[in-house]
Motif scaffolding. Structure first.
Motif, PDB file in Angstrom:
ATOM      1  N   TYR A 208       0.833  -1.203   0.000  1.00 39.22           N
ATOM      2  CA  TYR A 208       0.000   0.000   0.000  1.00 39.22           C
ATOM      3  C   TYR A 208       0.869   1.255   0.000  1.00 39.22           C
ATOM      4  N   GLY A 209       1.889   1.278   0.849  1.00 38.83           N
ATOM      5  CA  GLY A 209       2.750   2.456   0.926  1.00 38.83           C
ATOM      6  C   GLY A 209       3.502   2.706  -0.365  1.00 38.83           C
ATOM      7  N   ASN A 210       4.028   1.641  -0.965  1.00 35.94           N
ATOM      8  CA  ASN A 210       4.757   1.785  -2.221  1.00 35.94           C
ATOM      9  C   ASN A 210       3.850   2.273  -3.347  1.00 35.94           C
ATOM     10  N   LEU A 211       2.631   1.751  -3.384  1.00 34.11           N
ATOM     11  CA  LEU A 211       1.689   2.201  -4.412  1.00 34.11           C
ATOM     12  C   LEU A 211       1.343   3.672  -4.197  1.00 34.11           C
ATOM     13  N   GLY A 212       1.158   4.053  -2.937  1.00 30.89           N
ATOM     14  CA  GLY A 212       0.902   5.463  -2.639  1.00 30.89           C
ATOM     15  C   GLY A 212       2.037   6.355  -3.092  1.00 30.89           C
ATOM     16  N   ASP A 213       3.275   5.879  -2.933  1.00 27.85           N
ATOM     17  CA  ASP A 213       4.431   6.659  -3.366  1.00 27.85           C
ATOM     18  C   ASP A 213       4.372   6.981  -4.859  1.00 27.85           C
ATOM     19  N   VAL A 214       3.987   5.992  -5.654  1.00 30.31           N
ATOM     20  CA  VAL A 214       3.938   6.226  -7.103  1.00 30.31           C
ATOM     21  C   VAL A 214       2.941   7.337  -7.419  1.00 30.31           C
ATOM     22  N   TYR A 215       1.762   7.248  -6.813  1.00 32.47           N
ATOM     23  CA  TYR A 215       0.761   8.286  -7.067  1.00 32.47           C
ATOM     24  C   TYR A 215       1.224   9.641  -6.533  1.00 32.47           C
ATOM     25  N   HIS A 216       1.925   9.636  -5.411  1.00 31.21           N
ATOM     26  CA  HIS A 216       2.438  10.893  -4.864  1.00 31.21           C
ATOM     27  C   HIS A 216       3.432  11.526  -5.832  1.00 31.21           C
ATOM     28  N   TYR A 217       4.339  10.711  -6.390  1.00 29.86           N
ATOM     29  CA  TYR A 217       5.313  11.232  -7.349  1.00 29.86           C
ATOM     30  C   TYR A 217       4.630  11.721  -8.624  1.00 29.86           C
ATOM     31  N   ARG A 218       3.472  11.142  -8.939  1.00 26.45           N
ATOM     32  CA  ARG A 218       2.719  11.595 -10.121  1.00 26.45           C
ATOM     33  C   ARG A 218       1.829  12.788  -9.790  1.00 26.45           C
ATOM     34  N   GLU A 219       1.927  13.265  -8.544  1.00 20.44           N
ATOM     35  CA  GLU A 219       1.151  14.406  -8.053  1.00 20.44           C
ATOM     36  C   GLU A 219      -0.348  14.124  -8.053  1.00 20.44           C
ATOM     37  N   GLU A 220      -0.697  12.847  -7.936  1.00 18.09           N
ATOM     38  CA  GLU A 220      -2.094  12.452  -7.771  1.00 18.09           C
ATOM     39  C   GLU A 220      -2.312  12.208  -6.282  1.00 18.09           C
ATOM     40  N   TYR A 221      -2.398  13.307  -5.541  1.00 12.30           N
ATOM     41  CA  TYR A 221      -2.307  13.238  -4.085  1.00 12.30           C
ATOM     42  C   TYR A 221      -3.528  12.602  -3.431  1.00 12.30           C
ATOM     43  N   GLY A 222      -4.695  12.748  -4.041  1.00 15.46           N
ATOM     44  CA  GLY A 222      -5.871  12.103  -3.486  1.00 15.46           C
ATOM     45  C   GLY A 222      -5.750  10.589  -3.508  1.00 15.46           C
TER      46      GLY A 222
ATOM     47  N   ARG B 226       3.770   9.786   5.724  1.00 12.27           N
ATOM     48  CA  ARG B 226       3.304   9.818   4.340  1.00 12.27           C
ATOM     49  C   ARG B 226       1.895  10.403   4.262  1.00 12.27           C
ATOM     50  N   VAL B 227       1.046  10.015   5.200  1.00  6.66           N
ATOM     51  CA  VAL B 227      -0.310  10.561   5.236  1.00  6.66           C
ATOM     52  C   VAL B 227      -0.256  12.070   5.418  1.00  6.66           C
ATOM     53  N   ALA B 228       0.580  12.539   6.347  1.00  8.16           N
ATOM     54  CA  ALA B 228       0.707  13.974   6.607  1.00  8.16           C
ATOM     55  C   ALA B 228       1.157  14.719   5.361  1.00  8.16           C
ATOM     56  N   SER B 229       2.092  14.135   4.619  1.00  7.60           N
ATOM     57  CA  SER B 229       2.600  14.778   3.410  1.00  7.60           C
ATOM     58  C   SER B 229       1.516  14.910   2.343  1.00  7.60           C
ATOM     59  N   ALA B 230       0.742  13.838   2.153  1.00  3.89           N
ATOM     60  CA  ALA B 230      -0.331  13.890   1.159  1.00  3.89           C
ATOM     61  C   ALA B 230      -1.406  14.891   1.561  1.00  3.89           C
ATOM     62  N   LEU B 231      -1.738  14.922   2.842  1.00  4.44           N
ATOM     63  CA  LEU B 231      -2.732  15.892   3.325  1.00  4.44           C
ATOM     64  C   LEU B 231      -2.267  17.322   3.081  1.00  4.44           C
ATOM     65  N   ALA B 232      -0.982  17.575   3.308  1.00  3.55           N
ATOM     66  CA  ALA B 232      -0.442  18.913   3.083  1.00  3.55           C
ATOM     67  C   ALA B 232      -0.553  19.304   1.613  1.00  3.55           C
ATOM     68  N   GLU B 233      -0.239  18.367   0.729  1.00  3.92           N
ATOM     69  CA  GLU B 233      -0.318  18.651  -0.705  1.00  3.92           C
ATOM     70  C   GLU B 233      -1.751  18.932  -1.142  1.00  3.92           C
ATOM     71  N   LEU B 234      -2.709  18.347  -0.429  1.00  7.60           N
ATOM     72  CA  LEU B 234      -4.125  18.570  -0.741  1.00  7.60           C
ATOM     73  C   LEU B 234      -4.683  19.825  -0.081  1.00  7.60           C
ATOM     74  N   GLY B 235      -3.827  20.535   0.662  1.00  5.07           N
ATOM     75  CA  GLY B 235      -4.253  21.766   1.327  1.00  5.07           C
ATOM     76  C   GLY B 235      -5.009  21.539   2.622  1.00  5.07           C
ATOM     77  N   ARG B 236      -4.988  20.325   3.118  1.00  7.26           N
ATOM     78  CA  ARG B 236      -5.682  20.005   4.378  1.00  7.26           C
ATOM     79  C   ARG B 236      -4.678  20.155   5.524  1.00  7.26           C
TER      80      ARG B 236
ATOM     81  N   ALA C 164      -1.089  18.753  10.075  1.00  2.00           N
ATOM     82  CA  ALA C 164      -0.371  19.124  11.301  1.00  2.00           C
ATOM     83  C   ALA C 164      -0.665  18.133  12.423  1.00  2.00           C
ATOM     84  N   ALA C 165      -1.902  17.675  12.505  1.00  3.99           N
ATOM     85  CA  ALA C 165      -2.267  16.712  13.546  1.00  3.99           C
ATOM     86  C   ALA C 165      -1.511  15.403  13.353  1.00  3.99           C
ATOM     87  N   ARG C 166      -1.395  14.969  12.124  1.00  4.10           N
ATOM     88  CA  ARG C 166      -0.649  13.732  11.856  1.00  4.10           C
ATOM     89  C   ARG C 166       0.836  13.918  12.159  1.00  4.10           C
TER      90      ARG C 166
END
Length: 296
Positions: free
Chosen positions: A204-218, A254-264, A269-271
């Motif tokens: 799951y984490g590795n798959l999330g990384d690929v989408y993160h690098y593709r800037e598909e943060y959701g 990783r969750v915190a980073s994706a949330l930040a990119e989504l403007g949440r 910050a909580a994570r």
């Protein structure tokens, strides 16, 4: 049993026993000298060949496989894996229907591919992982044991890492999705082992990384949250609390980073506060671990 009796404690000590790099390298040198003496006898004893292969694999892992705690001796790891592969091949050739012999031969190919990843030789790495998988695929009967499925998933994930890092992201997504499809049914079953759950956590984490690098943060967030949930589930029962908690803070980061990119930002910050709390707790328990001290 003599070879593993020598190498087993050494393998454990690299990650767990405090000591200088020099002292650990000396232990490796002494163990290799012993193994090389045994290997030079060129015995036809298949049990000895299998035991020597196990030992060379462990030595190579601690010498320079970046997927493991290691001594940074990549050249040494290459030499050990170069002895590992023909030993595994000989054992397999003597008994090609043996499931474990086939799996171990595939693992030998994947270990060599690991070193290629560490040196950014991604084409070589991808070819090596595909070779490993082809060894498994050539079996007349598929290995559906838990250890077999987890090992295949590990190879698929490392293939995916090499594909991701070489900007073949669609291929990487396919590899990680295959790994998830293999282990998710096992992980969701009652009484699933920690090894299976860790495999799914990683996928799951590795798959999330690929989408993160593709800037598909959701999409990245979906998989990072799945990985974090699995990490927390494992941490609740794991006998290795320190490693389990490390996985929690890594997945939560990783969750915190994706949330930040989504403007949440508030959720991010909580994570991050969760991450800092875990890091501080682990650092207090092991002040000698400088990686934890520097992370805070």
């Amino acid at each position: 049993a003599l070879a593993n009796a020598v190498v087993g404690p050494l393998y454990d000590s690299i990650a767990k026993v405090p000591g200088s790099t020099e002292s650990r390298q000396l232990l490796v040198k002494e163990a290799l000298a012993y193994l090389d003496r045994l290997e030079s006898q060129k015995s036809d004893d298949l049990a000895l060949k299998a035991e020597l292969a196990d030992a060379y694999q462990k030595i190579g892992d601690v010498q320079g496989n970046f997927y493991n705690p290691n001594l940074g001796d990549v050249a040494g790891a290459k030499a050990s894996y170069a002895k590992l592969l023909p030993l595994r091949q000989a054992v397999f050739d003597a008994s090609p229907s043996d499931v474990s012999a086939r799996r171990n031969l595939a693992i030998a190919h994947s270990r060599i591919a690991d070193l290629a990843v560490g040196e950014n030789r991604f084409d070589d790495a991808i070819a090596g992982y595909r070779k490993a998988l082809s060894v498994l695929d050539a079996a007349s009967v598929a290995d559906t044991s838990e250890v077999g499925l987890v090992e295949r998933a590990r190879m698929l994930q490392r293939l995916g890492v090499a594909q991701n890092w070489s900007d073949r992201k669609a291929d990487a997504i396919a590899s990680f999705e295959q790994a998830i499809a293999l282990v998710r049914p096992l992980a969701e079953a009652a009484g699933a082992s920690e090894a299976v759950r860790k495999s799914l956590l990683s996928a799951y984490g590795n798959l999330g990384d690929v989408y993160h690098y593709r800037e598909e943060y959701g999409q990245a967030l979906v998989h990072f949250e799945q990985s974090m949930a699995m990490a927390k589930d494992i941490a609740a029962t794991s006998s290795d609390a320190a490693t389990a908690q490390r996985n929690v803070y890594l997945t939560t980061s990783r969750v915190a980073s994706a949330l930040a990119e989504l403007g949440r930002t508030d959720e991010s910050a909580a994570r991050r506060r969760e991450v800092i709390a875990i890091q501080s707790e682990l650092a207090a328990k092991d002040p000698r671990d400088m990686s934890l001290q520097s992370d805070i």
